[in-house]
Design an enzyme around this catalytic site. Structure first.
Site, PDB file in Angstrom:
ATOM      1  CG  ASP A   2      -1.795   1.235   1.306  1.00 36.07           C
ATOM      2  OD1 ASP A   2      -2.544   1.491   0.353  1.00 36.07           O
ATOM      3  OD2 ASP A   2      -1.705   1.947   2.314  1.00 36.07           O
ATOM      4  CE  LYS A   6      -1.783   5.064   1.374  1.00 34.68           C
ATOM      5  NZ  LYS A   6      -1.897   5.006   2.845  1.00 34.68           N
ATOM      6  N   GLY A 103     -10.257   4.435   9.297  1.00 37.00           N
ATOM      7  CA  GLY A 103     -11.379   4.696  10.201  1.00 37.00           C
ATOM      8  C   GLY A 103     -12.614   5.115   9.426  1.00 37.00           C
TER       9      GLY A 103
END
Length: 228
Positions: A2, A6, A103
């Site tokens: 990941d 990025k 979140g």
């Protein structure tokens, strides 16, 4: 992985270079041993997973991996679900962008923001345009021009001459030691931790390749060290 994806995006935004994911030198955190965390604490560092993209003379070096950061570094305090992007610019100097990376509400905020952007671009008739038109020829930085300090943990036979052999290997590759810690592991072996002076990636790889040929030495860990 990941973080590596990025870094591909950030490298495109920052330097206009299209780096393939396969070209990002990527190491995860699964191999970090508790002993390395303890030694980092002893040396006043913290270990963080850091993606780095650095432009130098029209070339770029991109990597992701565990890095030892001094405790006073702004990124050393990024914990839990939070992410940070630390930028060094020619005019602005050092800036950091910090906030939650996971979140319900942070993720929902990003999704809603994207939907609003798509709706706005549809209204303006600008959908389909490249998200960034800044572009340069992509060139990978040579290992001879990538410089850093490095942390290494080596297990070796605890007998006369072995440590001397280790120092000779690194000296012949032009790698100097900034910090050295040595402690017995058992009656026959010892653990040696070294932090190098700033050295090129090519010099370090040369030294490591020779260490790996020595039956009385075993390289256990290698991480980049950031100062400042």
């Amino acid at each position: 992985i990941d973080a590596a994806r990025k870094m591909v995006i950030l490298t495109r935004l920052a330097f206009g270079m299209n780096v393939d994911l396969a070209d990002v030198d990527t190491v995860g955190i699964r191999g970090i041993a508790p002993r390395d965390m303890e030694v980092a604490e002893q040396l006043k560092y913290v270990v963080k997973l850091v993606g780095t993209a650095e432009e130098k003379n029209g070339s770029v070096a991109v990597s992701v991996g565990p890095v030892l950061l001094p405790k006073y570094h702004p990124m050393a305090g990024v914990n839990n679900e939070n992410n940070a992007v630390f930028v060094t610019g020619a005019a602005a100097g050092e800036t950091m962008y910090y906030g939650p990376g996971a979140g319900e509400l942070p993720t929902a905020t990003s999704v809603v923001s994207d939907i609003i952007t798509v709706a706005k671009n549809s209204k303006l008739g600008t959908n389909g345009n490249a998200f960034n038109s800044y572009q340069h020829d992509t060139k990978q930085t040579s290992p001879d021009d990538i410089f850093s300090k490095y942390y290494m943990r080596i297990v070796m036979d605890d007998k006369t001459g072995t440590f001397l052999k280790l120092t000779q290997i690194f000296a012949e590759a032009g790698v100097g030691f900034d910090k050295i810690l040595q402690e017995p592991l058992d009656d026959y072996t010892a653990t040696v931790v070294v932090v190098t002076h700033v050295t090129s990636k090519a010099q370090l790889e040369q030294a490591i390749s020779r260490v790996e040929l020595e039956p009385q030495m075993q390289m256990q860990a290698k991480y980049q060290v950031v100062e400042g």
